[in-house]
Design an enzyme around this catalytic site. Structure first.
Site, PDB file in Angstrom:
ATOM      1  N   LYS A 212       0.847  -1.195   0.000  1.00 36.45           N
ATOM      2  CA  LYS A 212       0.000   0.000   0.000  1.00 36.45           C
ATOM      3  C   LYS A 212       0.883   1.246   0.000  1.00 36.45           C
ATOM      4  O   LYS A 212       1.426   1.626   1.025  1.00 36.45           O
ATOM      5  CB  LYS A 212      -0.908   0.031   1.248  1.00 36.45           C
ATOM      6  N   THR A 267       5.385   7.733  13.479  1.00 35.05           N
ATOM      7  CA  THR A 267       5.493   6.891  14.669  1.00 35.05           C
ATOM      8  C   THR A 267       4.119   6.449  15.178  1.00 35.05           C
ATOM      9  O   THR A 267       3.919   5.289  15.521  1.00 35.05           O
ATOM     10  CB  THR A 267       6.260   7.664  15.760  1.00 35.05           C
ATOM     11  N   GLU A 293      10.364   1.762  10.349  1.00 29.46           N
ATOM     12  CA  GLU A 293      11.251   2.920  10.506  1.00 29.46           C
ATOM     13  C   GLU A 293      10.354   4.145  10.505  1.00 29.46           C
ATOM     14  O   GLU A 293       9.562   4.339   9.587  1.00 29.46           O
ATOM     15  CB  GLU A 293      12.272   2.985   9.361  1.00 29.46           C
ATOM     16  N   CYS A 327      13.047  12.031   7.245  1.00 31.56           N
ATOM     17  CA  CYS A 327      13.011  11.608   8.642  1.00 31.56           C
ATOM     18  C   CYS A 327      14.302  11.991   9.337  1.00 31.56           C
ATOM     19  O   CYS A 327      14.353  12.156  10.548  1.00 31.56           O
ATOM     20  CB  CYS A 327      12.792  10.104   8.712  1.00 31.56           C
ATOM     21  N   GLU A 425       8.215  16.423  16.009  1.00 23.63           N
ATOM     22  CA  GLU A 425       8.585  16.311  14.588  1.00 23.63           C
ATOM     23  C   GLU A 425       7.591  17.118  13.757  1.00 23.63           C
ATOM     24  O   GLU A 425       6.384  16.863  13.790  1.00 23.63           O
ATOM     25  CB  GLU A 425       8.562  14.846  14.112  1.00 23.63           C
TER      26      GLU A 425
HETATM   27  N1  LIG Z   1      12.889   6.305   9.695  1.00 18.75           N
HETATM   28  C1  LIG Z   1      12.816   6.257   8.372  1.00 18.75           C
HETATM   29  O1  LIG Z   1      13.576   5.564   7.704  1.00 18.75           O
HETATM   30  C2  LIG Z   1      11.784   7.081   7.660  1.00 18.75           C
HETATM   31  C3  LIG Z   1      11.891   7.265   6.294  1.00 18.75           C
HETATM   32  C4  LIG Z   1      10.916   8.029   5.645  1.00 18.75           C
HETATM   33  C5  LIG Z   1       9.884   8.611   6.357  1.00 18.75           C
HETATM   34  N2  LIG Z   1       9.813   8.418   7.690  1.00 18.75           N
HETATM   35  C6  LIG Z   1       8.753   9.052   8.471  1.00 18.75           C
HETATM   36  O2  LIG Z   1       7.542   9.035   7.721  1.00 18.75           O
HETATM   37  C7  LIG Z   1       6.750  10.171   8.049  1.00 18.75           C
HETATM   38  C8  LIG Z   1       6.385  10.919   6.801  1.00 18.75           C
HETATM   39  O3  LIG Z   1       5.802  10.084   5.837  1.00 18.75           O
HETATM   40  P1  LIG Z   1       4.222  10.044   5.638  1.00 18.75           P
HETATM   41  O4  LIG Z   1       3.655  11.402   5.832  1.00 18.75           O
HETATM   42  O5  LIG Z   1       3.968   9.359   4.356  1.00 18.75           O
HETATM   43  O6  LIG Z   1       3.823   9.146   6.871  1.00 18.75           O
HETATM   44  P2  LIG Z   1       2.385   8.544   7.274  1.00 18.75           P
HETATM   45  O7  LIG Z   1       2.574   7.820   8.547  1.00 18.75           O
HETATM   46  O8  LIG Z   1       1.332   9.575   7.188  1.00 18.75           O
HETATM   47  O9  LIG Z   1       2.074   7.501   6.095  1.00 18.75           O
HETATM   48  C9  LIG Z   1       2.895   6.388   5.857  1.00 18.75           C
HETATM   49  C10 LIG Z   1       2.038   5.274   5.265  1.00 18.75           C
HETATM   50  O10 LIG Z   1       1.127   4.837   6.259  1.00 18.75           O
HETATM   51  C11 LIG Z   1      -0.194   4.911   5.753  1.00 18.75           C
HETATM   52  N3  LIG Z   1      -1.110   5.181   6.862  1.00 18.75           N
HETATM   53  C12 LIG Z   1      -1.530   6.374   7.323  1.00 18.75           C
HETATM   54  N4  LIG Z   1      -2.371   6.206   8.363  1.00 18.75           N
HETATM   55  C13 LIG Z   1      -2.467   4.878   8.557  1.00 18.75           C
HETATM   56  C14 LIG Z   1      -3.172   4.073   9.478  1.00 18.75           C
HETATM   57  N5  LIG Z   1      -3.933   4.619  10.421  1.00 18.75           N
HETATM   58  N6  LIG Z   1      -3.029   2.729   9.407  1.00 18.75           N
HETATM   59  C15 LIG Z   1      -2.225   2.180   8.467  1.00 18.75           C
HETATM   60  N7  LIG Z   1      -1.536   2.894   7.556  1.00 18.75           N
HETATM   61  C16 LIG Z   1      -1.639   4.225   7.609  1.00 18.75           C
HETATM   62  C17 LIG Z   1      -0.138   6.004   4.718  1.00 18.75           C
HETATM   63  O11 LIG Z   1      -1.223   5.921   3.826  1.00 18.75           O
HETATM   64  C18 LIG Z   1       1.200   5.748   4.087  1.00 18.75           C
HETATM   65  O12 LIG Z   1       1.116   4.722   3.130  1.00 18.75           O
HETATM   66  C19 LIG Z   1       7.601  11.013   8.984  1.00 18.75           C
HETATM   67  O13 LIG Z   1       7.217  10.782  10.305  1.00 18.75           O
HETATM   68  C20 LIG Z   1       9.008  10.498   8.720  1.00 18.75           C
HETATM   69  O14 LIG Z   1       9.900  10.726   9.790  1.00 18.75           O
HETATM   70  C21 LIG Z   1      10.729   7.664   8.350  1.00 18.75           C
HETATM   71  N1  LIG Z   2      17.845   7.771   4.399  1.00 23.21           N
HETATM   72  C1  LIG Z   2      17.535   9.170   4.278  1.00 23.21           C
HETATM   73  C2  LIG Z   2      16.306   9.571   5.032  1.00 23.21           C
HETATM   74  C3  LIG Z   2      15.094   8.729   4.812  1.00 23.21           C
HETATM   75  C4  LIG Z   2      13.941   9.310   5.554  1.00 23.21           C
HETATM   76  O1  LIG Z   2      13.169  10.097   5.136  1.00 23.21           O
HETATM   77  C5  LIG Z   2      18.689  10.012   4.784  1.00 23.21           C
HETATM   78  O2  LIG Z   2      19.662   9.471   5.305  1.00 23.21           O
HETATM   79  O3  LIG Z   2      18.618  11.224   4.674  1.00 23.21           O
END
Ligand SMILES: NC(=O)c1ccc[n+]([C@@H]2O[C@H](COP(=O)([O-])OP(=O)(O)OC[C@H]3O[C@@H](n4cnc5c(N)ncnc54)[C@H](O)[C@@H]3O)[C@@H](O)[C@H]2O)c1
Ligand SMILES: N[C@@H](CCC=O)C(=O)O
Length: 542
Positions: A212, A267, A293, A327, A425
């Site tokens: 998804k 998160t 992640e 992130c 965040e």
């Molecule tokens: N740590 C990492 O490697 C990493 C990398 C990229 C992004 N991120 C994090 O992702 C976030 C930004 O991305 P985003 O806005 O797409 O995140 P998001 O949590 O809004 O969405 C991520 C995915 O989860 C789905 N989703 C949303 N609500 C849901 C629910 N209630 N149940 C199941 N699935 C659900 C979304 O449709 C999407 O596919 C930030 O918090 C960022 O820090 C982390």
């Molecule tokens: N791996 C990427 C971050 C991914 C998260 O959004 C970095 O290291 O900047």
């Protein structure tokens, strides 16, 4: 079955192209951008061999021009999710038993397709649908994705070749089976590479997947699907569904065959998924693997010995590349009083020089944030900072969503180290600075460690090796990716395995063998050559 121990090509990182004026790569991506900007794509669900158009659609638009529609995608209903699961499980019979070198060949081919014929298209789709400037699109959608695919093939062979000891009486083998069931991949908007890697890494290890993608990353999802198809990923191995995230997730988690989730996103969503898996635990055939992640509140701390220009560049690139929507983005910064006047002057000058606008103009460093929800949230924090006595905006602070979701890169300085934007965040081009007394190096490190629930990335800038050593020890648990004299973003596959702990995730390190191992369920096979035929020990009764 073929007979042989096959070596795979040594993984090398894809060189980042420069996109200089009149270069062939610039011409190619500009042409792809124009064509894709003026066309209308129609993205169906991909379930088994079927492309399903439900007719219930949403528009795909560009964040930097939100009234410009470049296509539409179809939304799934519950029956489609059930069908995707059934197709995945049916495809598992052949895919899980396919020789690993055939799977490797498919994903190595996918890497080369992106490096060559699909490069301009996947970059252009990422520029249009996620508003990345060309440099950010190139390092993500092309280079990082190619690296994930190439390195994961190499890591897979490392895992398979990790075998236990044997002696002359027994031969011990580890078979790295795929999980018994299917894997659910849920991906975020901000990295095309992550979106592709989450389903691909599990599939590479012989698993079947229901994927998804984010509603805000559908344009580049379409190109990923075209690449996977041309590379030869068989129908039903990666099934793609769009739509109501809650409905899709609840349907998936209700399946007895759910065997693991590969999640990247925020998160709170991950914690909800974890709780639901816990509540369903008695229903599953096997304990599901939970890999996630998630968010970060990533820091930069400068020591009084730090080089001012390096610190400022760490902030400007670390906080504002891709509008801070990483992130890993630097979002809280600790500067010693002695450096502050010089840092402030340089920082304001540099931020004011950043050009803002559409990614179509290659001179723009900053483009739009992803959607209206994000824009409104960021605007509300900026407005609050304008009112709060313990915060001051020293540069930026304006925003405009009349055409696209544009927010100026914004620097807040606070006198309160626990000010809300030091802890929460925001996921946008807003960074908050706290100025500390030079003598309080260790106390400030303590503050860095205790201010946020996250532990994803962080950076220390210092020319003093003792200070670096103290920071490295004191911040041991504050970041899964710790940088010395560098910005806290831009991890490269094969070089800096990526992931954080605490509230930032399970730290299974995307772009490493550690992650791939989560998608295997090893079986130990012990074969005894001369099998005992009497229960008595040789000395029994003597
Ligand atoms: N740590 C990492 O490697 C990493 C990398 C990229 C992004 N991120 C994090 O992702 C976030 C930004 O991305 P985003 O806005 O797409 O995140 P998001 O949590 O809004 O969405 C991520 C995915 O989860 C789905 N989703 C949303 N609500 C849901 C629910 N209630 N149940 C199941 N699935 C659900 C979304 O449709 C999407 O596919 C930030 O918090 C960022 O820090 C982390
Ligand atoms: N791996 C990427 C971050 C991914 C998260 O959004 C970095 O290291 O900047």
């Amino acid at each position: 079955m073929l007979k042989g121990f096959f070596n795979v090509p040594k993984a090398v990182n894809e060189p980042v192209k420069g996109y200089a004026p009149n270069s062939p790569e610039r011409t190619a991506v500009q042409s792809a951008y124009t064509t894709m900007w003026n066309s209308q794509i129609d993205v169906p669900l991909h379930i088994g061999s079927e492309e399903i158009r439900t007719g219930n659609t949403r528009n795909i638009t560009a964040p930097h021009d939100h009234q410009h529609v470049v296509g539409k995608y179809h939304l799934a209903e519950k029956q489609h999710i059930e069908k995707a699961i059934a197709n995945a499980l049916e495809s598992r019979k052949a895919w899980a038993n396919m020789a690993w070198e055939q799977r490797a060949a498919i994903f190595l081919k996918a890497a080369e397709l992106i490096a060559g014929p699909y490069r301009a298209r996947i970059n252009a789709a990422t520029m249009i649908g996620q508003s990345k400037n060309i440099h950010q699109a190139e390092i993500d959608a092309s280079c990082e994705l190619i690296d994930f695919l190439r390195y994961n093939v190499e890591f897979m062979t490392q895992i398979y070749s990790d075998q236990p000891k044997s002696d002359s009486t027994t031969w011990n083998r580890l078979e790295y089976r795929p999980l018994e069931g299917f894997v659910y991949a849920i991906t975020p908007f901000n990295f095309t590479a992550i979106a592709a890697n989450l389903p691909a890494s599990a599939a590479m290890m012989g698993n079947v997947v229901v994927w998804k993608p984010s509603d805000s990353q559908v344009f580049s999802t379409k190109i990923i699907l075209d690449v996977f198809k041309e590379a030869g990923v068989p129908d039903g191995v990666i099934n793609v569904v769009f739509g109501d995230a809650l409905m899709i997730t609840d349907t998936v988690l209700a399946s007895r065959d759910f065997a693991g989730v590969h999640f990247t996103g925020s998160t709170h969503v991950f914690k909800d998924i974890w709780a639901k898996i816990g509540a369903n635990i008695h229903n599953y055939k096997t304990y599901p693997r939970i890999v996630g992640e998630t968010g970060g509140k990533d820091f930069i701390i400068a020591h009084p010995s730090a080089n001012v220009k390096q610190v400022v560049t760490g902030i400007t690139r670390g906080a504002f590349e891709f509008q801070g929507q990483k992130c890993s983005a630097a979002s809280r910064v600790y500067i010693p009083q002695s450096l502050w006047p010089a840092v402030k002057e340089q920082l304001i000058t540099d931020v004011k020089s950043m050009k803002i606008g559409s990614p179509e103009d290659f001179g723009n460093f900053i483009t739009a944030v992803i959607h209206e929800g994000s824009f409104d949230k960021l605007a509300s924090y900026i407005d609050q900072a304008k009112k709060d006595a313990d915060a001051e905006i020293i540069v930026g602070g304006n925003y405009d969503k009349s055409v696209g979701y544009f927010i100026e890169p914004t620097v807040i300085v606070t006198t309160n180290p626990k000010y809300t934007t030091m802890e929460t965040e925001l996921f946008g081009p807003v960074v908050t600075l706290y100025i500390y007394e030079d003598a309080k190096w260790e106390e400030t490190l303590e503050l860095v460690d205790t201010t946020s629930e996250y532990a994803l990335t962080g950076a220390v800038f210092s020319q003093d090796r003792y200070a670096i050593e103290v920071a490295t020890v004191k911040l041991q648990n504050s970041a899964g990716n710790f940088y010395i004299n560098d910005k806290p973003t831009g991890a490269v596959v094969g070089m800096q395995p990526f992931g954080g702990a605490r509230a930032s995730g399970t730290n299974d390190k995307a772009g490493s063998a550690l992650n791939l191992l989560r998608w295997a369920s090893p079986r130990t096979i012990k074969e005894t050559f001369v099998t005992p035929e009497d229960y008595r020990y040789p000395f029994l009764g003597e």
